[in-house]
Design an enzyme around this catalytic site. Structure first.
Site, PDB file in Angstrom:
ATOM      1  N   ASP A  60      43.238 -18.924  23.256  1.00 52.08           N
ATOM      2  CA  ASP A  60      42.287 -20.011  22.987  1.00 52.08           C
ATOM      3  C   ASP A  60      41.634 -20.563  24.248  1.00 52.08           C
ATOM      4  O   ASP A  60      40.940 -21.586  24.186  1.00 52.08           O
ATOM      5  CB  ASP A  60      42.968 -21.125  22.186  1.00 52.08           C
ATOM      6  CG  ASP A  60      44.121 -21.756  22.949  1.00 52.08           C
ATOM      7  OD1 ASP A  60      44.719 -21.084  23.802  1.00 52.08           O
ATOM      8  OD2 ASP A  60      44.421 -22.940  22.687  1.00 52.08           O
ATOM      9  N   SER A  68      47.051 -19.968  20.015  1.00 51.98           N
ATOM     10  CA  SER A  68      47.007 -19.892  21.471  1.00 51.98           C
ATOM     11  C   SER A  68      47.488 -18.568  22.055  1.00 51.98           C
ATOM     12  O   SER A  68      46.904 -17.531  21.801  1.00 51.98           O
ATOM     13  CB  SER A  68      47.790 -21.056  22.038  1.00 51.98           C
ATOM     14  OG  SER A  68      47.620 -21.137  23.408  1.00 51.98           O
ATOM     15  N   HIS A  69      48.607 -18.601  22.788  1.00 52.12           N
ATOM     16  CA  HIS A  69      49.079 -17.401  23.488  1.00 52.12           C
ATOM     17  C   HIS A  69      49.888 -16.482  22.566  1.00 52.12           C
ATOM     18  O   HIS A  69      50.343 -15.440  23.005  1.00 52.12           O
ATOM     19  CB  HIS A  69      49.930 -17.819  24.683  1.00 52.12           C
ATOM     20  CG  HIS A  69      51.137 -18.609  24.273  1.00 52.12           C
ATOM     21  ND1 HIS A  69      51.045 -19.917  23.867  1.00 52.12           N
ATOM     22  CD2 HIS A  69      52.425 -18.260  24.158  1.00 52.12           C
ATOM     23  CE1 HIS A  69      52.249 -20.353  23.540  1.00 52.12           C
ATOM     24  NE2 HIS A  69      53.113 -19.366  23.702  1.00 52.12           N
ATOM     25  N   ASP A  81      42.793 -21.966  27.059  1.00 53.68           N
ATOM     26  CA  ASP A  81      43.234 -23.141  27.816  1.00 53.68           C
ATOM     27  C   ASP A  81      44.195 -22.802  28.955  1.00 53.68           C
ATOM     28  O   ASP A  81      44.479 -23.639  29.797  1.00 53.68           O
ATOM     29  CB  ASP A  81      43.804 -24.237  26.900  1.00 53.68           C
ATOM     30  CG  ASP A  81      44.951 -23.756  26.040  1.00 53.68           C
ATOM     31  OD1 ASP A  81      45.309 -22.561  26.115  1.00 53.68           O
ATOM     32  OD2 ASP A  81      45.496 -24.579  25.273  1.00 53.68           O
TER      33      ASP A  81
HETATM   34  C1  VG1 Z   1      54.524 -23.626  25.405  1.00 55.98           C
HETATM   35  C2  VG1 Z   1      54.542 -24.051  26.864  1.00 55.98           C
HETATM   36  C3  VG1 Z   1      53.928 -25.429  27.009  1.00 55.98           C
HETATM   37  C4  VG1 Z   1      52.515 -25.422  26.421  1.00 55.98           C
HETATM   38  C5  VG1 Z   1      52.554 -24.934  24.988  1.00 55.98           C
HETATM   39  C6  VG1 Z   1      51.170 -24.777  24.387  1.00 55.98           C
HETATM   40  O1  VG1 Z   1      55.306 -24.519  24.629  1.00 55.98           O
HETATM   41  O2  VG1 Z   1      55.842 -24.036  27.365  1.00 55.98           O
HETATM   42  O3  VG1 Z   1      53.914 -25.792  28.364  1.00 55.98           O
HETATM   43  O4  VG1 Z   1      51.969 -26.717  26.455  1.00 55.98           O
HETATM   44  O5  VG1 Z   1      53.187 -23.654  24.920  1.00 55.98           O
HETATM   45  O6  VG1 Z   1      50.397 -23.904  25.145  1.00 55.98           O
HETATM   46  P1  VG1 Z   1      56.822 -24.202  24.186  1.00 55.98           P
HETATM   47  O7  VG1 Z   1      57.225 -25.358  23.320  1.00 55.98           O
HETATM   48  O8  VG1 Z   1      56.800 -22.902  23.491  1.00 55.98           O
HETATM   49  O9  VG1 Z   1      57.609 -24.106  25.451  1.00 55.98           O
HETATM   50  V1  VG1 Z   1      49.172 -23.043  24.393  1.00 55.98           V
HETATM   51  O10 VG1 Z   1      48.217 -22.353  25.540  1.00 55.98           O
HETATM   52  O11 VG1 Z   1      50.107 -21.950  23.492  1.00 55.98           O
HETATM   53  O12 VG1 Z   1      48.495 -24.079  23.329  1.00 55.98           O
HETATM   54 CO    CO Z   2      46.504 -21.707  24.785  1.00 56.27          CO
END
Ligand code: VG1
Ligand code: CO
Length: 543
Positions: A279, A113-114, A281
């Site tokens: 990705d 993802s990010h 989203d």
């Molecule tokens: C982070 C965000 C959360 C999001 C998750 C996946 O998780 O805070 O809100 O759902 O990333 O996003 P965490 O546990 O690091 O706080 V994505 O776009 O990376 O799938």
């Molecule tokens: Co993402």
């Protein structure tokens, strides 16, 4: 063709986090790391023989190799069909759309993802269920258990499947369909939004700048915004997906999309700016001269969604993750609909969406979505914003200001402290937990603590309980501080501190959020002892 059964042994740490299993590329590259995890997914599932599996990823480094391995393993494990995006690509929301439309048993999405990509970056694998959403905790727990007792994996040894050409091949009785990654998704968007009106908007000279951040949304945004809706060429920038995202951090927030922000600040800048993540989203929305926080965006979309054809009948309810600001709660109250508060991570929205209890959901982390799929959806959010702007005929900044005038403004910010020593981060969280009972009634300047807890979620649909989802310090009048440890990082620990305060007075709606929140920031420091415990005095990222 021969199915080979290969002996293997459990590998430590294959525990899915907030969104799938994420590790360094080099970890995933070393057999049998990927093989073990994928076989453990299959071992945790029942009844997929002869059924369809959807497969694709965000195109990051190692996507191409991992897709081939997973095809060979899915065939060896008895799936009847594998629907794979051309070149092994599928954005996360498109994968969810394809799973639902083709009634697949489930899907595997390759993405971190990010998180940054490239040979030294991160890779990830996520399993989605037949409803299209991320596997709920009951399943991810089962997958983790399987990783701890795995003894062998099954794989069809074959040459690489040609994923460049759309069409069908066969591998040991399993049909492999290479599909257009955009077609099903575009068709769904066309049903939700008023495309004629959007064409008119662009014909009238409306200027949008969409930064795909060299990640997966490029082909989707070009196909929909430029080719279908007639936005001029160049509307989509960084539109070619690259395995290392061009060396950038594919995270759409003001810290990593500086160039886009600069463009929108300019007096002659575009009317609207947007970006999405690795990705596809996540989304960030900007108007000329204004950055719309994800929490405000969710509230605004909830208040205006009826202006788009797909939501003309109104919303059944809304849902937000616990740390997301309470701006949407005020909209729900006025609309007379329910507002649900879930733990962080999209998997918790699935039940509410399936049960028809919520139509829109969102997270403060640049995620918004609806019941059209079971993932957050970046481009969808941009299209809904465009539809609202077109229907109202007003600038983004005016729409936001009017919203604040009507509902009041929830000043909001998230402070991330990344790469912390794991033991120090855990001790900090425990230190906060230890203070919870004593906090109630305590006064800090003008602020009085009304309650404090470690958030526990009781799923109203299946009755499951998820504990320890974040520490909340709730002040009288609606201000809050929330502390959580991230579940998506791959290095050390990350602590996220979420700060929120409510301001009803429109004459005070033009403050810098960091200033409006300064008192809370101080209290937060004092409660957590963050400086002494971590040696940090400034956050790694402020959003
Ligand atoms: C982070 C965000 C959360 C999001 C998750 C996946 O998780 O805070 O809100 O759902 O990333 O996003 P965490 O546990 O690091 O706080 V994505 O776009 O990376 O799938
Ligand atoms: Co993402």
């Amino acid at each position: 063709m021969t199915v080979r059964t290969v002996a293997t042994r459990p590998i430590e740490g294959q525990k899915p986090g907030t969104s799938g299993l994420r590790k360094k590329v080099q970890v995933f590259q070393k057999p049998p790391y990927l093989e073990n995890f994928v076989q453990s997914i299959f071992n945790a599932l029942e009844g997929f023989r002869g059924q369809a599996l959807v497969l694709g990823g965000d195109g990051r480094f190692h996507n191409d190799r991992a897709v081939q391995t997973i095809i060979q393993m899915a065939a060896a494990n008895g799936f009847g069909r594998i629907l794979v995006g051309q070149k092994g690509l599928l954005s996360t929301p498109a994968a969810s759309c394809v799973i639902r439309k083709h009634r697949a048993f489930g899907g595997i999405i390759l993405s971190a993802s990010h998180n940054p990509g490239g040979p030294d970056g991160d890779f990830g694998v996520k399993y989605n269920i037949g409803a299209g959403g991320p596997a709920p905790e009951a399943i991810t727990d089962r997958i983790h258990k399987e990783t701890q007792r795995i003894g062998e994996y099954r794989i069809c040894e074959s040459a690489d499947i040609d994923l460049d050409r759309i069409g069908t091949t066969e591998l040991d009785g399993t049909v492999i369909e290479v599909i257009d990654p955009v077609a099903d998704y575009r068709e769904l968007m066309e049903r939700l939004f008023d495309f004629d009106r959007l064409r008119e908007l662009f014909r009238g000279g409306f200027r949008l700048r969409f930064d795909a951040m060299s990640a997966i949304t490029g082909p989707y945004a070009k196909a929909i915004l430029e080719d279908t809706l007639g936005a001029p060429a160049g509307t989509v920038i960084n539109g070619e997906p690259k395995p290392d995202f061009g060396g950038h951090h594919p995270d759409p927030n003001p810290a990593y999309a500086e160039a886009l922000i600069a463009e929108l600040v300019a007096a002659d800048g575009p009317d609207m700016g947007a970006a999405s993540d690795g990705d596809g989203d996540r989304n960030m929305i900007l108007g000329r001269g204004i950055y719309v926080t994800p929490s405000d965006s969710l509230a605004l979309l909830a208040a205006n969604a009826h202006l788009a054809p797909g939501y003309a009948k109104g919303l059944a309810g809304v849902a937000r993750s616990m740390p997301t600001s309470q701006a949407v709660d005020r909209v729900a109250e006025r609309l007379g609909i329910d507002c649900y508060e879930t733990p962080t991570g999209w998997k918790f929205f699935g039940n509410l969406l399936d049960a028809g209890m919520a139509t829109l959901c969102g997270e403060e982390s640049f995620g918004t979505g609806s019941d059209h799929v079971r993932e957050k959806d970046g481009l969808w959010a941009v299209l809904l914003w465009l539809n609202i702007v077109a229907a109202r005929g007003e600038a983004v900044a005016d729409i936001v200001r009017q919203h604040w005038a009507t509902y009041g403004r929830n000043y909001y910010s998230r402070h991330d402290y990344e790469g912390l020593d794991v033991a120090a981060a855990e001790a900090l969280m425990q230190h906060l937990r230890d203070q919870l009972t004593a906090l109630e009634g305590q006064r800090f300047g003008d602020l009085v603590v009304g309650g404090a807890d470690d958030f526990s979620y009781h799923d109203p649909v299946d009755g499951s309980v998820s504990g320890r989802q974040g520490i909340r310090v709730l002040f009288e009048g609606g201000a809050r501080i929330v502390y959580r440890m991230s579940g998506t990082g791959t290095e050390g620990a990350t602590i996220r501190i979420y700060l929120e305060t409510y301001e009803p007075d429109p004459s005070r709606h033009d403050q810098n959020p960091q200033v409006a929140l300064s008192e809370l920031i101080e209290i937060s420091d004092r409660l957590s002892g963050l400086r002494e415990r971590t040696g940090r005095s400034v956050p790694s990222v402020i959003t």
